[in-house]
Design a protein around this motif. Structure first.
Motif, short mmCIF file in Angstrom:
data_model
loop_
_atom_site.label_atom_id
_atom_site.label_comp_id
_atom_site.label_asym_id
_atom_site.label_seq_id
_atom_site.Cartn_x
_atom_site.Cartn_y
_atom_site.Cartn_z
N LEU A 42 0.84 -1.21 0.00
CA LEU A 42 0.00 0.00 0.00
C LEU A 42 0.87 1.25 0.00
O LEU A 42 1.99 1.23 0.52
CB LEU A 42 -0.90 0.03 1.24
CG LEU A 42 -2.02 -1.01 1.29
CD1 LEU A 42 -2.74 -0.94 2.65
CD2 LEU A 42 -3.03 -0.76 0.16
N PRO A 43 0.36 2.36 -0.57
CA PRO A 43 1.11 3.62 -0.46
C PRO A 43 1.25 4.02 1.01
O PRO A 43 0.38 3.69 1.82
CB PRO A 43 0.25 4.62 -1.24
CG PRO A 43 -1.05 3.94 -1.53
CD PRO A 43 -0.91 2.48 -1.31
N LEU A 44 2.34 4.71 1.31
CA LEU A 44 2.55 5.11 2.72
C LEU A 44 1.52 6.15 3.11
O LEU A 44 1.17 7.02 2.30
CB LEU A 44 3.95 5.71 2.87
CG LEU A 44 5.14 4.78 2.58
CD1 LEU A 44 6.46 5.54 2.77
CD2 LEU A 44 5.10 3.55 3.47
N PRO A 45 1.04 6.10 4.35
CA PRO A 45 0.18 7.19 4.82
C PRO A 45 1.00 8.49 4.90
O PRO A 45 2.23 8.44 4.96
CB PRO A 45 -0.27 6.73 6.21
CG PRO A 45 0.70 5.69 6.63
CD PRO A 45 1.28 5.08 5.39
N GLU A 46 0.33 9.61 4.90
CA GLU A 46 1.04 10.88 5.07
C GLU A 46 1.79 10.87 6.38
O GLU A 46 1.26 10.40 7.40
CB GLU A 46 0.02 12.03 5.11
CG GLU A 46 -0.24 12.65 3.75
CD GLU A 46 -0.87 14.01 3.93
OE1 GLU A 46 -0.14 14.98 4.21
OE2 GLU A 46 -2.12 14.07 3.83
N HIS A 47 3.01 11.39 6.37
CA HIS A 47 3.84 11.25 7.57
C HIS A 47 4.81 12.41 7.69
O HIS A 47 5.11 13.09 6.71
CB HIS A 47 4.64 9.94 7.48
CG HIS A 47 5.43 9.83 6.20
ND1 HIS A 47 4.93 9.23 5.07
CD2 HIS A 47 6.66 10.29 5.88
CE1 HIS A 47 5.84 9.31 4.10
NE2 HIS A 47 6.88 9.95 4.57
N ASP A 48 5.29 12.62 8.93
CA ASP A 48 6.33 13.63 9.15
C ASP A 48 7.72 13.07 8.86
O ASP A 48 8.60 13.78 8.43
CB ASP A 48 6.28 14.13 10.59
CG ASP A 48 5.02 14.94 10.86
OD1 ASP A 48 4.40 15.40 9.89
OD2 ASP A 48 4.66 15.08 12.05
N ARG A 49 7.89 11.81 9.16
CA ARG A 49 9.22 11.22 8.95
C ARG A 49 9.07 9.77 8.51
O ARG A 49 8.15 9.07 8.97
CB ARG A 49 10.02 11.27 10.26
CG ARG A 49 11.41 10.70 10.10
CD ARG A 49 12.36 11.09 11.20
NE ARG A 49 13.69 10.51 10.91
CZ ARG A 49 14.72 10.59 11.71
NH1 ARG A 49 14.63 11.25 12.85
NH2 ARG A 49 15.88 10.03 11.38
N ALA A 50 9.96 9.35 7.63
CA ALA A 50 9.94 7.96 7.17
C ALA A 50 11.32 7.34 7.40
O ALA A 50 12.35 8.00 7.22
CB ALA A 50 9.59 7.89 5.69
N ILE A 51 11.32 6.11 7.84
CA ILE A 51 12.56 5.33 7.95
C ILE A 51 12.49 4.20 6.94
O ILE A 51 11.53 3.42 6.94
CB ILE A 51 12.73 4.77 9.38
CG1 ILE A 51 13.06 5.90 10.36
CG2 ILE A 51 13.82 3.69 9.41
CD1 ILE A 51 13.13 5.47 11.82
N ASP A 52 13.49 4.16 6.08
CA ASP A 52 13.57 3.09 5.09
C ASP A 52 14.31 1.92 5.73
O ASP A 52 15.51 2.01 6.01
CB ASP A 52 14.33 3.61 3.86
CG ASP A 52 14.45 2.56 2.77
OD1 ASP A 52 14.14 1.37 3.03
OD2 ASP A 52 14.87 2.92 1.66
N ALA A 53 13.58 0.84 5.97
CA ALA A 53 14.17 -0.32 6.67
C ALA A 53 14.41 -1.49 5.74
O ALA A 53 14.51 -2.64 6.19
CB ALA A 53 13.25 -0.72 7.83
N ARG A 54 14.53 -1.20 4.46
CA ARG A 54 14.74 -2.31 3.51
C ARG A 54 16.01 -3.11 3.86
O ARG A 54 17.05 -2.53 4.16
CB ARG A 54 14.85 -1.78 2.07
CG ARG A 54 13.48 -1.62 1.42
CD ARG A 54 13.61 -0.99 0.05
NE ARG A 54 14.16 0.36 0.15
CZ ARG A 54 14.38 1.16 -0.89
NH1 ARG A 54 14.12 0.74 -2.11
NH2 ARG A 54 14.86 2.38 -0.72
N GLY A 55 15.88 -4.42 3.84
CA GLY A 55 17.02 -5.29 4.16
C GLY A 55 17.29 -5.40 5.64
O GLY A 55 18.28 -6.01 6.06
N ARG A 56 16.43 -4.80 6.46
CA ARG A 56 16.68 -4.77 7.90
C ARG A 56 15.52 -5.40 8.66
O ARG A 56 14.43 -5.59 8.14
CB ARG A 56 16.90 -3.33 8.37
CG ARG A 56 18.09 -2.67 7.70
CD ARG A 56 18.48 -1.40 8.42
NE ARG A 56 19.69 -0.83 7.84
CZ ARG A 56 19.72 0.33 7.17
NH1 ARG A 56 18.62 1.01 6.99
NH2 ARG A 56 20.86 0.79 6.70
#
Ligand code: ZN
Length: 466
Positions: A42-56
């Motif tokens: 799903l598309p990300l909800p609107e947010h103040d900050r995003a952390i990309d955790a791919r591979g983690r």
């Protein structure tokens, strides 16, 4: 599903691992809580900050059930306070620390709780507290009930350290019986005092009471004897019991056998008992490894680790205690006078992850249970230890492939050494989120200020971790 309002933070692309399973999900955080676990497509909800955790991996923030913060013991004052200890905890992916209110001589258990709660006001992360009872008098049952009302439902009991904090067997029994009525658990340091005093006396007569001979002053049999007796007491009164820092397979096996009989008995061990052995006392700084119980022989360590790997150890506690080398060296020739304990709140995750998951092949789910979920449940902290909607947004993002070499200068605990100097460890947090705030990222630590809350323990359920 309902459309989410704007959220504070999303963590996307990672594998969320809980004690009971794993899956790909976007974790959405608002107002300090996890508000949604979303399909990663799903598309990300609107947010103040995003952390990309791919591979983690995304795991629950650690709950350290065993921290001595700024501990005072006779002439010795541990070097940290709640600010320093909680900062180090967050660096190491632990977002809840549980400290001990050990009464000074003449102080009541209830007053000790009040004092420790005040000291915790500067904590950077959430904290909870274990009470401690040394002596029994007419006021003790009322104090235990009052402590439970204040959210302190775990009581530490020591079967050793006579004339300081040792509780006699009848005190252990009465405390357990009273705790049963308030939904509490006895937390027991189990080493048979008479065996230890005898072994210490024999060692001293041989001129061998220095740190290099520490293991022979506290033999494995002392642990076995005390665990046997305390378990029998718990079974007799129908009470729950949690053994802090078990170090030998025989003790773990006794707890497991009792569990199979229906006794609510639990095992904690510490990272150092899984990863270090008594050869440390033959090195140049034996005093730095003086802890009680002592580090055991390599064969004992291997069999304890084997028990942990099959799931027989419930929790991993650091038994964190920050004394410096020079404090320990004030009585270098006599371990009876030496402040014991190892710094460890910051290294609990990487040492445990490396030993159990990387080297031992433990599923990350089981590690999460020991590191966060079980300590939360066994302390009545229902909003901790799980990545789920409604839980506190305490989260660790870690790269299971990243190795770092430990140096004391790279750590944040208030002492001058680490028992793991030079070790190559895996399991370092890349991001740490505490109560919804990103406190650690690639730019380092962002001090949230004194925001840690004093957590109240709920009554601990009758049937737990069967
Ligand atoms: Zn301890």
């Amino acid at each position: 599903m309902a459309v989410l309002d704007r959220v504070d933070l999303v963590i996307h692309g990672g594998t969320v691992v809980n004690a009971d399973g794993r899956g790909e999900a976007t974790v959405a955080v608002a107002d300090g809580r996890i508000v949604a676990m979303l399909d990663p497509e799903l598309p990300l909800p609107e947010h103040d900050r995003a952390i990309d955790a791919r591979g983690r991996l995304v795991i629950p923030g650690g709950v350290d059930p065993h921290c001595h913060i700024g501990q005072r013991l006779g002439e010795y004052q541990a070097l940290d306070d709640h600010r320093a200890a909680s900062t180090a905890a967050l660096w190491g992916g632990t977002t809840t620390v549980i400290d001990f209110a050990i009464p000074d001589p003449g102080q009541s258990p209830l007053d000790a709780v009040g004092e420790r709660r005040k000291l915790a006001e500067i904590s950077r992360c959430d904290s909870a507290l274990h009470g401690c009872v040394v002596e029994w008098d007419d006021t003790t049952p009322g104090q235990i009930a009052t402590m439970a009302g204040l959210g302190v439902r775990t009581i530490k009991l020591f079967t050793t350290y006579r004339d300081r904090v040792m509780a006699e067997p009848d005190v252990v029994l009465e405390v357990m019986r009273t705790l049963r009525s308030v939904g509490g658990i006895a937390y027991v340091h189990a080493e048979a005092n008479h065996v230890i005093e005898d072994a210490q006396g024999l060692a001293a007569a041989d001129g061998a009471a220095d740190a290099g001979h520490h293991p022979m002053t506290r033999p494995e049999l002392a642990e076995l004897a005390a665990v046997t007796e305390v378990l029998a007491t718990a079974e007799h009164v129908g009470a729950a019991v949690y053994f802090v820092h078990q170090t030998i397979k025989e003790a773990v096996d006794l707890v497991r056998a009792a569990r199979r009989r229906g006794v609510r008995a639990y095992t904690e061990t510490c990272p150092h008992y899984l990863s270090l052995d008594e050869s440390a006392y033959a090195g140049t700084h034996p005093e730095r490894f003086v802890c009680c119980p002592p580090l055991r022989a390599a064969s004992s360590v291997a069999s304890l680790r084997a028990r942990a790997l099959v799931g027989d150890v419930d929790t991993l506690g650091s038994d964190h205690c920050c004394y410096s080398t020079s404090q320990k060296l004030q009585h270098a020739d006599d371990v009876r006078e030496m402040p014991n304990g190892l710094p460890g709140v910051e290294t609990r995750l990487p040492v445990g992850f490396t030993e159990l998951v990387v080297r031992g092949g433990m599923p990350v789910e089981r590690f999460v249970a020991m590191f966060a979920t079980n300590p939360a449940r066994l302390n009545g902290l229902s909003t901790k230890g799980v990545v789920a909607v409604g839980a506190d947004a305490d989260l660790v993002v870690l790269d299971p492939a990243e190795r770092r070499t430990v140096t004391v200068s790279g750590l944040h605990m208030a002492t001058d050494y680490t028992p793991y100097e030079g070790a190559e460890l895996t399991g370092w947090p890349t991001f740490v989120v505490s109560a919804g705030r990103v406190v650690l990222d690639g730019d380092g630590f962002d001090d949230p200020g004194p925001v840690g809350r004093a957590l109240d323990a709920d009554p601990i359920p009758e049937y737990l971790l069967t």
